[in-house]
Design a protein around this motif. Structure first.
Motif, PDB file in Angstrom:
ATOM      1  N   VAL A 150     -48.332  -5.553 -37.900  1.00 40.16           N
ATOM      2  CA  VAL A 150     -48.021  -4.160 -37.559  1.00 40.16           C
ATOM      3  C   VAL A 150     -48.531  -3.235 -38.651  1.00 40.16           C
ATOM      4  O   VAL A 150     -49.120  -2.185 -38.392  1.00 40.16           O
ATOM      5  N   ASN A 151     -48.320  -3.667 -39.873  1.00 45.06           N
ATOM      6  CA  ASN A 151     -48.760  -2.866 -41.007  1.00 45.06           C
ATOM      7  C   ASN A 151     -50.273  -2.662 -41.011  1.00 45.06           C
ATOM      8  O   ASN A 151     -50.753  -1.561 -41.257  1.00 45.06           O
ATOM      9  N   SER A 152     -51.007  -3.750 -40.725  1.00 48.21           N
ATOM     10  CA  SER A 152     -52.474  -3.632 -40.713  1.00 48.21           C
ATOM     11  C   SER A 152     -52.904  -2.672 -39.617  1.00 48.21           C
ATOM     12  O   SER A 152     -53.773  -1.823 -39.822  1.00 48.21           O
ATOM     13  N   LYS A 153     -52.283  -2.806 -38.436  1.00 49.70           N
ATOM     14  CA  LYS A 153     -52.684  -1.945 -37.317  1.00 49.70           C
ATOM     15  C   LYS A 153     -52.382  -0.476 -37.651  1.00 49.70           C
ATOM     16  O   LYS A 153     -53.194   0.410 -37.411  1.00 49.70           O
ATOM     17  N   PHE A 154     -51.201  -0.264 -38.247  1.00 45.30           N
ATOM     18  CA  PHE A 154     -50.795   1.082 -38.646  1.00 45.30           C
ATOM     19  C   PHE A 154     -51.806   1.672 -39.654  1.00 45.30           C
ATOM     20  O   PHE A 154     -52.277   2.795 -39.505  1.00 45.30           O
TER      21      PHE A 154
END
Ligand code: PMP
Ligand code: GLU
Length: 398
Positions: free
Chosen positions: A19-23
């Motif tokens: 999720v962090n990478s996508k964000f």
């Protein structure tokens, strides 16, 4: 080409880090997204800790150290545990490694034989089940509900024990539920573990983050026999805002565990950076006021988030007493169409909310709780306000 390891090929990437990478990718692309993904304190590491690392480098602490950490560091950890939790560990029962994550992983490879079962209450932090599987163990998931404050009961634990059970994972305060077990609850769970001779993998990484004046109790402090069954996992990441320094430790009630773990780590990883160890020692021995200040700020944010979330039609949450997460119940949204997507579970909601509401939250499908998404309040109050404004708008307009 030959096939890769079957067990390791089945491992999914960490849902929290994904999720962090996508964000971050969306942000880099200029999309005005707000993020409640990976739980990482937004404060800077306190200056006294940074200075200790800089001084260590200047003094030439740039070489190998003993694999489980310098004696000075392990003594500093033992001091902090005695001071904060009232538990005595000899320094040679403590193994320092690359964050609490590596310590948990090392615990699994130290304890498990193929097919050994590890009892894991759900909702659980996503990495436990994968770590157990990567080490040829079998995660035995025990479902807890909101009605029981997401806490496993002694009876549920007892019912899950078989001849193959090796260990029980007790994450207190819990990621993702934020629940904190009382002394009595811990005692009852520990009694079951001692009765069946199970190791207790006590992940207490959030122990400094307890709210409402509640005092944290470590399960390992409840008596010598219980302590002997515990591997207490902790570290500097959350308490001292040191996630990037990768400073975690395992304090092993059974010294054989520390010895085998150290032997294996001496081949697989060696020690963590010498200067990071100096910083961690300063965290353990230096002034503790910044920890209390961070805790106070987290509590304020929690109060705001919980109150507003529960006032929004269609979603709800329990008020957590610890860590920095809130589980938002989305049961009432199941079956609705949001941002063009039919919501069947938290994965669908998280995707719809990200694409249609520009807010990144973590789906709890991979945490064993498909009707929940996790918000972290390890972010500023302004961001929390913005995220909730967007949630309100998103649910109204869809
Ligand atoms: N345990 C829990 C419950 C966590 O949430 C985390 C999150 N990072 C860890 C362990 C790992 O911590 P570290 O950053 O020290 O590896
Ligand atoms: N433990 C934190 C979380 O659950 C950080 C990310 C990770 O290590 O999984 O968000």
């Amino acid at each position: 080409m030959k096939s890769l390891s079957v067990i390791h090929s089945a491992v999914q990437p960490s849902a929290t880090l994904a999720v962090n990478s996508k964000f971050k990718q969306m942000k880099a692309d200029g999309i005005p997204v707000v993020g409640f993904g990976a739980g990482e304190p937004d404060f800077d590491t306190p200056d006294n800790i940074k200075e200790a690392a800089i001084q260590a480098i200047r003094e030439g602490q740039t070489k190998y150290t003993p694999t489980p950490g310098t004696v000075q560091l392990r003594k500093a950890i033992a001091f902090r545990m005695k001071e904060d939790l009232g538990i005595e560990f000899d320094y040679d029962a403590i193994v320092v490694s690359n964050g609490a994550k590596a310590c948990l992983y090392a615990t699994m490879f130290t304890l498990l034989n193929p097919g050994d079962e590890v009892i894991l209450p759900a909702p659980f932090w996503v990495s436990y089940s994968e770590m157990i599987s990567m080490n040829r163990g079998v995660p035995v998931i025990v479902q807890t509900t909101e009605a029981q404050d997401f806490k496993i009961t002694p009876q549920q634990l007892e019912d899950a024990v078989t001849e193959r059970t090796k260990a029980f994972v007790l994450n207190n305060p819990s990621n993702p539920t934020g629940m904190v077990y009382t002394k009595e609850e811990l005692q009852a769970l520990a009694d079951v573990c001692v009765k069946h001779d199970l190791y207790i993998i006590a992940d207490e990484i959030y122990y400094r983050l307890c709210y409402d004046g509640k005092k944290f109790v470590s399960v390992a402090s409840l008596g010598e026999e219980i302590r002997e069954h515990c591997i207490v996992i902790n570290g500097a990441s959350k308490s001292y805002s040191m996630t990037g320094w990768r400073c975690g430790f395992a304090a092993c009630g059974d010294k054989r565990v520390a010895k085998v773990m150290t032997n294996c780590l001496s081949h697989a990883m060696g020690n963590i950076g010498a200067m990071n160890q100096a910083a961690m020692a300063e965290a353990m021995l230096g002034p503790q006021d910044s920890v209390d200040e961070m805790r106070r700020v987290f509590e304020e944010r929690r109060d705001y988030l919980v109150k507003r979330m529960n006032a929004i039609e269609g979603v709800s949450c329990l008020k957590p007493n610890g860590a920095f997460y809130v589980m938002m119940n989305i049961e009432k949204l199941i079956g609705r169409t949001l941002a063009g997507r039919i919501i069947r579970d938290a994965d669908d909601f998280a995707m719809a909310f990200l694409e249609g509401g520009l807010v990144a939250v973590v789906s709890c499908c991979a945490f064993g709780a498909p009707n929940y998404v996790r918000w972290t309040y390890a972010t500023s109050l302004e961001t929390i306000k913005e995220g909730l404004d967007r949630l309100e708008k998103f649910l109204k307009e869809n």
